[in-house]
Enzyme design. Sequence first.
Site, mmCIF file in Angstrom:
data_model
loop_
_atom_site.group_PDB
_atom_site.id
_atom_site.type_symbol
_atom_site.label_atom_id
_atom_site.label_comp_id
_atom_site.label_asym_id
_atom_site.label_seq_id
_atom_site.Cartn_x
_atom_site.Cartn_y
_atom_site.Cartn_z
ATOM 1 N N THR A 17 1.199 -1.059 0.286
ATOM 2 C CA THR A 17 0.195 0.106 -0.170
ATOM 3 C C THR A 17 0.859 1.269 0.090
ATOM 4 O O THR A 17 2.020 1.203 0.539
ATOM 5 C CB THR A 17 -0.619 -0.190 1.424
ATOM 6 O OG1 THR A 17 -2.051 -0.851 1.201
ATOM 7 C CG2 THR A 17 -1.663 1.256 1.056
ATOM 8 N N THR B 160 -0.759 1.878 7.037
ATOM 9 C CA THR B 160 -0.880 0.383 6.524
ATOM 10 C C THR B 160 -0.213 -0.173 7.150
ATOM 11 O O THR B 160 -0.239 -0.364 8.458
ATOM 12 C CB THR B 160 0.336 0.739 5.578
ATOM 13 O OG1 THR B 160 0.513 -0.575 4.988
ATOM 14 C CG2 THR B 160 1.824 1.567 6.030
ATOM 15 N N GLY B 161 -0.992 -1.613 7.007
ATOM 16 C CA GLY B 161 -1.310 -2.761 7.475
ATOM 17 C C GLY B 161 -1.932 -3.705 6.955
ATOM 18 O O GLY B 161 -2.877 -3.589 5.908
ATOM 19 N N ARG C 272 -14.471 -6.604 0.051
ATOM 20 C CA ARG C 272 -13.772 -6.115 1.101
ATOM 21 C C ARG C 272 -13.372 -4.935 0.999
ATOM 22 O O ARG C 272 -12.345 -4.479 0.240
ATOM 23 C CB ARG C 272 -12.726 -7.265 1.814
ATOM 24 C CG ARG C 272 -12.251 -7.395 2.755
ATOM 25 C CD ARG C 272 -10.164 -6.209 2.685
ATOM 26 N NE ARG C 272 -9.963 -6.162 3.744
ATOM 27 C CZ ARG C 272 -8.606 -5.806 3.607
ATOM 28 N NH1 ARG C 272 -8.403 -4.457 2.675
ATOM 29 N NH2 ARG C 272 -7.985 -5.956 5.040
ATOM 30 N N GLY D 246 -5.533 -4.153 7.223
ATOM 31 C CA GLY D 246 -7.314 -3.485 7.368
ATOM 32 C C GLY D 246 -8.147 -3.829 8.886
ATOM 33 O O GLY D 246 -7.928 -2.541 9.754
ATOM 34 N N ASP E 19 -8.504 -0.631 5.410
ATOM 35 C CA ASP E 19 -9.262 0.594 6.528
ATOM 36 C C ASP E 19 -7.910 1.885 5.688
ATOM 37 O O ASP E 19 -8.596 3.360 5.740
ATOM 38 C CB ASP E 19 -7.280 0.209 7.236
ATOM 39 C CG ASP E 19 -6.387 0.109 6.828
ATOM 40 O OD1 ASP E 19 -6.192 -0.858 6.429
ATOM 41 O OD2 ASP E 19 -5.152 0.794 6.942
HETATM 42 N N1 ASP Z 1 -4.181 -1.814 5.144
HETATM 43 C C1 ASP Z 1 -4.584 -1.924 3.584
HETATM 44 C C2 ASP Z 1 -5.792 -2.732 4.094
HETATM 45 O O1 ASP Z 1 -6.025 -3.801 5.111
HETATM 46 C C3 ASP Z 1 -3.093 -3.210 3.496
HETATM 47 C C4 ASP Z 1 -1.748 -2.201 3.217
HETATM 48 O O2 ASP Z 1 -1.809 -1.372 4.501
HETATM 49 O O3 ASP Z 1 -0.996 -3.355 2.629
HETATM 50 O O4 ASP Z 1 -6.230 -3.373 2.878
#
Ligand code: ASP
Length: 271
Positions: free
Chosen positions: A136, A186-187, A164, A189, A167
């Site tokens: 992301t 990021t991370g 789906r 969600g 976040d």
């Molecule tokens: N946060 C993003 C999601 O869950 C994915 C990511 O940050 O890698 O869609």
Amino acid sequence: MLSSVPVIVLHGGAGYWEGKNLDNVTSTLREASRRGFEEFRRGSSIEAVVEAISFMEDSGVFDAGKGSVRNSEGKVEMDAGIMDGKTLSAGSVVLVKAGNPIRKALQVMKRGKHVIVAESEGNSMPTLNSGNSGDTVGAVALDLEGRIVAGTSTGGIAGKDPGRIGDSPIPGAGFYATERVGVSSTGIGEVILKMLPAKEIDTLVSIGILLDDALNSVVNKVSHVFGKGNIGIIGVSKYGEVSAHFNTKGMPRCYQNKEKIQCLVFGGDFS
Ligand code: ASP
């Protein structure tokens, strides 16, 4: 650290990152940063964030735009959001099939009628790479007028169920901006949506906590509740403080002001 203003900070996603093509990732991030920073000459933090993120969407290097991962049906469904801290206007798009999601989010923000809009029509665009991309992307900028803008764009998580939404397009979770602070997260969600880190950072800064301490404490709180390996955050304050924290192996990130550009992937602080 304290930066001169204007300043832009970018991330290319919190994740494992070992064994990936980091040269390609950091050089793309660096170029996105350069292009975003260039926008301060003509425009505001809004243009800086949108240019930097659309460049990363177009690069195919990250899990955003052309590099987006596929869902369990092999289709691309992208989410993005942007917020202007000066006016508290925000715009997000979800389930976007093609094009530049951050530019579509900007249109939603400019229109001002709604905050989150789903794209119900359209065919999934062909992607350049399949699930082996970076992550992301996000950007936060502060311009000479004191306007803080934050944005995030993602293809989500590989193999996700159709429909789906993570976040990234949710204000207070994947991004947030006020007159005090701007944040992009990021991370995972499903973790971030339950902790609302971006909103919490603004609250902490509003009661006098330094930006770096706010990011650190929110990431620690997430690690405490959900374990590690699920979040990364970048932030900028109205004073030009710049910070990044994550509980994953790495998070490619750069900041740029008129004196320098610095990019990091694994541990270490901006200096
Ligand atoms: N946060 C993003 C999601 O869950 C994915 C990511 O940050 O890698 O869609």
